[in-house]
Design a protein around this motif. Structure first.
Motif, PDB file in Angstrom:
ATOM      1  N   ALA A  49       1.095   3.302  -3.049  1.00  0.00           N
ATOM      2  CA  ALA A  49       1.157   3.765  -1.762  1.00  0.00           C
ATOM      3  C   ALA A  49       0.528   5.626  -2.009  1.00  0.00           C
ATOM      4  N   GLY A  50       1.081   6.808  -1.076  1.00  0.00           N
ATOM      5  CA  GLY A  50       0.591   8.313  -1.677  1.00  0.00           C
ATOM      6  C   GLY A  50       0.536   8.428   0.315  1.00  0.00           C
ATOM      7  N   ASP A  51       0.507  10.024   0.147  1.00  0.00           N
ATOM      8  CA  ASP A  51       0.702  10.943   0.797  1.00  0.00           C
ATOM      9  C   ASP A  51      -1.061  11.522   1.157  1.00  0.00           C
ATOM     10  N   VAL A  52      -0.672  12.277   2.548  1.00  0.00           N
ATOM     11  CA  VAL A  52      -2.405  12.521   2.829  1.00  0.00           C
ATOM     12  C   VAL A  52      -2.597  12.915   1.355  1.00  0.00           C
ATOM     13  N   LYS A  53      -1.714  14.172   0.976  1.00  0.00           N
ATOM     14  CA  LYS A  53      -2.102  15.184   0.014  1.00  0.00           C
ATOM     15  C   LYS A  53      -2.788  14.480  -1.158  1.00  0.00           C
ATOM     16  N   ALA A  54      -2.469  12.851  -1.585  1.00  0.00           N
ATOM     17  CA  ALA A  54      -2.271  12.179  -2.545  1.00  0.00           C
ATOM     18  C   ALA A  54      -4.103  11.241  -2.189  1.00  0.00           C
ATOM     19  N   HIS A  73      -6.754  11.995   7.252  1.00  0.00           N
ATOM     20  CA  HIS A  73      -5.426  11.699   7.675  1.00  0.00           C
ATOM     21  C   HIS A  73      -5.852  11.158   9.003  1.00  0.00           C
ATOM     22  N   SER A  74      -6.705  11.567  10.133  1.00  0.00           N
ATOM     23  CA  SER A  74      -7.151  10.808  10.796  1.00  0.00           C
ATOM     24  C   SER A  74      -7.621   9.407  10.324  1.00  0.00           C
ATOM     25  N   ALA A  75      -8.656   8.946   9.153  1.00  0.00           N
ATOM     26  CA  ALA A  75      -8.679   7.896   8.847  1.00  0.00           C
ATOM     27  C   ALA A  75      -7.855   7.147   8.884  1.00  0.00           C
ATOM     28  N   LEU A  76      -6.704   7.297   8.599  1.00  0.00           N
ATOM     29  CA  LEU A  76      -5.287   7.062   7.850  1.00  0.00           C
ATOM     30  C   LEU A  76      -4.368   6.273   9.566  1.00  0.00           C
ATOM     31  N   TYR A  88       1.720   6.435   3.145  1.00  0.00           N
ATOM     32  CA  TYR A  88       0.894   5.578   3.859  1.00  0.00           C
ATOM     33  C   TYR A  88       1.212   4.267   2.556  1.00  0.00           C
ATOM     34  N   GLN A  89       1.391   3.023   2.774  1.00  0.00           N
ATOM     35  CA  GLN A  89       0.544   1.849   1.541  1.00  0.00           C
ATOM     36  C   GLN A  89      -0.821   0.666   2.503  1.00  0.00           C
ATOM     37  N   ALA A  90      -0.779   0.208   1.724  1.00  0.00           N
ATOM     38  CA  ALA A  90      -1.710  -0.407   2.769  1.00  0.00           C
ATOM     39  C   ALA A  90      -1.043  -1.756   3.910  1.00  0.00           C
ATOM     40  N   GLY A  91      -0.778  -2.230   4.600  1.00  0.00           N
ATOM     41  CA  GLY A  91      -0.472  -3.316   5.281  1.00  0.00           C
ATOM     42  C   GLY A  91      -0.702  -4.547   5.025  1.00  0.00           C
ATOM     43  N   VAL A  92      -2.101  -4.841   4.113  1.00  0.00           N
ATOM     44  CA  VAL A  92      -2.113  -6.079   4.024  1.00  0.00           C
ATOM     45  C   VAL A  92      -2.554  -5.960   2.803  1.00  0.00           C
ATOM     46  N   SER A  93      -2.461  -7.515   1.736  1.00  0.00           N
ATOM     47  CA  SER A  93      -3.515  -7.089   0.691  1.00  0.00           C
ATOM     48  C   SER A  93      -4.740  -6.848   0.244  1.00  0.00           C
ATOM     49  N   ARG A  94      -5.283  -6.769  -0.804  1.00  0.00           N
ATOM     50  CA  ARG A  94      -6.373  -6.724  -1.555  1.00  0.00           C
ATOM     51  C   ARG A  94      -6.564  -8.703  -0.787  1.00  0.00           C
ATOM     52  N   GLN A  95      -6.065  -9.233  -1.403  1.00  0.00           N
ATOM     53  CA  GLN A  95      -6.351 -10.383  -1.971  1.00  0.00           C
ATOM     54  C   GLN A  95      -6.316 -11.363  -0.587  1.00  0.00           C
ATOM     55  N   ASP A  96      -5.489 -10.601   0.031  1.00  0.00           N
ATOM     56  CA  ASP A  96      -5.770 -11.768   1.469  1.00  0.00           C
ATOM     57  C   ASP A  96      -6.695 -11.557   2.692  1.00  0.00           C
ATOM     58  N   TRP A  97      -7.157 -10.090   2.533  1.00  0.00           N
ATOM     59  CA  TRP A  97      -8.244  -9.562   3.355  1.00  0.00           C
ATOM     60  C   TRP A  97      -9.082 -10.326   3.109  1.00  0.00           C
ATOM     61  N   MET A  98      -8.807  -9.806   1.721  1.00  0.00           N
ATOM     62  CA  MET A  98     -10.761 -10.819   1.100  1.00  0.00           C
ATOM     63  C   MET A  98     -10.749 -12.690   1.254  1.00  0.00           C
ATOM     64  N   ARG A  99      -9.614 -12.571   1.592  1.00  0.00           N
ATOM     65  CA  ARG A  99      -9.408 -14.276   1.033  1.00  0.00           C
ATOM     66  C   ARG A  99     -10.355 -14.579   3.163  1.00  0.00           C
ATOM     67  N   GLU A 100      -9.423 -13.427   4.235  1.00  0.00           N
ATOM     68  CA  GLU A 100      -9.874 -13.965   5.633  1.00  0.00           C
ATOM     69  C   GLU A 100     -11.332 -13.775   5.732  1.00  0.00           C
ATOM     70  N   GLU A 101     -11.636 -12.122   4.892  1.00  0.00           N
ATOM     71  CA  GLU A 101     -13.465 -11.843   5.287  1.00  0.00           C
ATOM     72  C   GLU A 101     -14.486 -13.029   5.039  1.00  0.00           C
ATOM     73  N   LEU A 102     -14.033 -13.706   3.476  1.00  0.00           N
ATOM     74  CA  LEU A 102     -14.996 -14.555   3.290  1.00  0.00           C
ATOM     75  C   LEU A 102     -14.266 -16.115   3.978  1.00  0.00           C
ATOM     76  N   ALA A 103     -13.127 -16.334   4.641  1.00  0.00           N
ATOM     77  CA  ALA A 103     -12.893 -17.663   4.961  1.00  0.00           C
ATOM     78  C   ALA A 103     -13.741 -17.176   6.553  1.00  0.00           C
TER      79      ALA A 103
END
Lengths: 326, 166
Positions: free
Chosen positions: B57-62, B79-82, B102-117
């Motif tokens: 997680a990080g703010d816009v600056k980070a 910022h607008s991409a976030l 901001y922090q990711a709303g979906v884990s990378r594993q879940d994202w990968m699994r869905e995309e591959l599926a």
């Protein structure tokens, strides 16, 4: 303008007749063709199968161009036989209206729709691949991306500039020698642009009869896999190792639990794995040199040139018969 | 079960046509859950999401320091991409002092699994498979008996070869 419409009618009609003729001929010869191609080196078979798949779309325009060649070269033989329809740029036939015009409209509309549909599918496919691409992917080798997934997976992705992607699950599960085989296989896919070939074959094989088309595409996919297996075997210097790797990855794929409720279960039976392993265990077919292919192409052109005049004549004759029926 | 010839003269089981039809029908009535809502993702959004996954997680600056500066783009663009990621449900935002974190709303594993599926489980001839060449086809499995036969054959060949060269 209306006179060009008449020409378009005749040309479309001729193209339809050529396409139907080629697809019927392929259907009649299919068992013999398949036997012959199975004996060839898979790379040569894949080339021949691709040509056969696209022939009913690609050859009719070529044949019409050949028909027009005498007229383009200045010869005008139309006055010699006035009883024919004239597929010729000097004597544009009047539009006949009715059925023939409907055919032209149907042909052009169908082509437009097919192009739009194909373009949309391609764009969706590209987006789906882009979603898999991390902005800075981890790499196993300079040309191989590592996918953070447990699924035992290796893919060549993309048509024009294929990326090679393997999953961490596969890297963990395979011995280094087997992994090298998988990578060489995928590199061969990328070098051969197999996704692009399949795309072309799928897009241009529509005029074939549906069962022949399915068989052609399946045979082309199998020949591509076998060609990549051969490439990997040549690199490894060990056909048995490649066969064992194919079997190992197949077994990993079947052991992998499929996630998700909407997912389709894999179907059994149509797999290319058994024929691939069998051909790896058999003696390798002699590779067909590129030189031989270009000699064959040159011979084909040389025989086609004297046939232009009879082709032109036969086409016009056929058109007259069809127009008389319409 | 229907049998059909496989071209080398052997017969083998054909897929059950009823099954295929049922699946097609199900697709026509209720699209599979994955196909329904899969937000599209621009290159910058993907880079930002990758940063949230790898950097936490990080703010816009980070995020701007990690993603924006190397690309020479302004904090506003980052910022607008976030914010776009938040709207698409792929990132979460919470108030932290005067700034948002901001922090990711979906884990990378879940994202990968869905995309591959989505890539692999799609019906043959569907879009993503148009452009993918897998080492073994993911959607079609060889029959058990054939595979066991081949496995035995391969093992025998390997033994023979070891026998030749001890």
């Amino acid at each position: 303008m209306t006179r060009w419409l008449g020409f378009a009618e005749l040309a479309t009609l001729a193209a339809l007749v050529f396409a139907a003729g080629i697809s019927l001929a392929t259907a009649a010869l299919w068992p013999a063709l398949r036997r012959a191609w199975r004996r060839k080196h898979p790379a040569a078979a894949a080339r021949a199968l691709l040509l056969a798949a696209v022939a009913p779309s690609a050859l009719p325009p070529l044949a019409i161009a050949l028909c027009l060649l005498p007229a383009l070269l200045g010869a005008d033989h139309c006055p010699r036989h006035v009883e024919h329809a004239h597929l010729c740029l000097h004597h544009l036939a009047a539009a006949r209206g009715g059925v023939a015009s409907a055919l032209v409209g149907l042909g052009a509309g169908g082509l437009g729709l097919a192009l739009l549909h194909g373009g949309a599918r391609l764009a969706r496919a590209q987006r789906a691949l882009a979603r898999l691409a991390a902005s800075e992917p981890a790499r196993l080798a300079p040309d191989v991306e590592l996918l953070p997934s447990d699924a035992p997976l290796s893919l060549a992705l993309g048509a024009l500039r294929p990326r090679i992607v393997v999953s961490e699950g596969l890297v963990r599960a395979l011995a280094p020698a087997a992994l090298a085989v998988v990578l060489d296989h995928e590199r061969a896919h990328a070098r051969r642009r197999d996704a692009l070939r399949m795309l072309l074959a799928e897009a241009l094989s529509w005029p074939h009869l549906p069962p022949v088309r399915r068989a052609l595409l399946a045979e082309l996919a199998l020949a591509s896999e076998r060609a990549c297996d051969e490439a990997a075997a040549e690199r490894a210097g060990d056909r048995l190792l490649v066969a064992e790797t194919v079997l190992a990855v197949e077994q990993l794929a079947r052991a992998w639990p499929r996630a998700g409720a909407g997912a389709l279960a894999a179907s059994f039976g149509d797999s290319a794995v058994p024929p691939r392993i069998e051909s790896l265990l058999a003696e390798p077919a002699a590779p067909a040199g590129a030189a031989r292919a270009s000699i064959a192409a040159a011979a084909l052109v040389a025989t086609a040139l004297p046939l232009v005049e009879p082709l032109h004549h036969a086409t016009e004759h056929l058109l007259s018969v069809i127009l008389a029926v319409l | 079960m229907r049998r059909m010839e496989d071209g080398i003269g052997r017969t083998r089981a054909a897929p059950d046509p009823g099954g295929v039809w049922r699946v097609r029908l199900a697709h026509a009535v209720v699209p599979p859950p994955r196909a329904r809502r899969r937000p599209s993702l621009g290159a910058l959004e993907r880079a930002v999401l990758d940063q949230l996954w790898s950097g936490g997680a990080g703010d816009v600056k980070a995020v701007h320091r990690a993603v924006g500066e190397p690309r020479g783009i302004s904090p506003n663009t980052v910022h607008s991409a976030l914010e776009r990621l938040v709207r698409k449900g792929l990132a979460e935002r919470r108030k932290l002092g005067r700034a948002f974190e901001y922090q990711a709303g979906v884990s990378r594993q879940d994202w990968m699994r869905e995309e591959l599926a989505a890539l692999l489980e799609a019906t043959p001839g569907s879009e993503p498979r148009l452009l993918a060449a897998a080492f073994v086809d993911w959607t079609v499995r060889a029959g058990d008996e054939r595979l066991a036969e081949l496995e035995a054959l391969l093992r025998e060949r390997r033994r023979e070869r070891r026998g030749e060269k001890p």
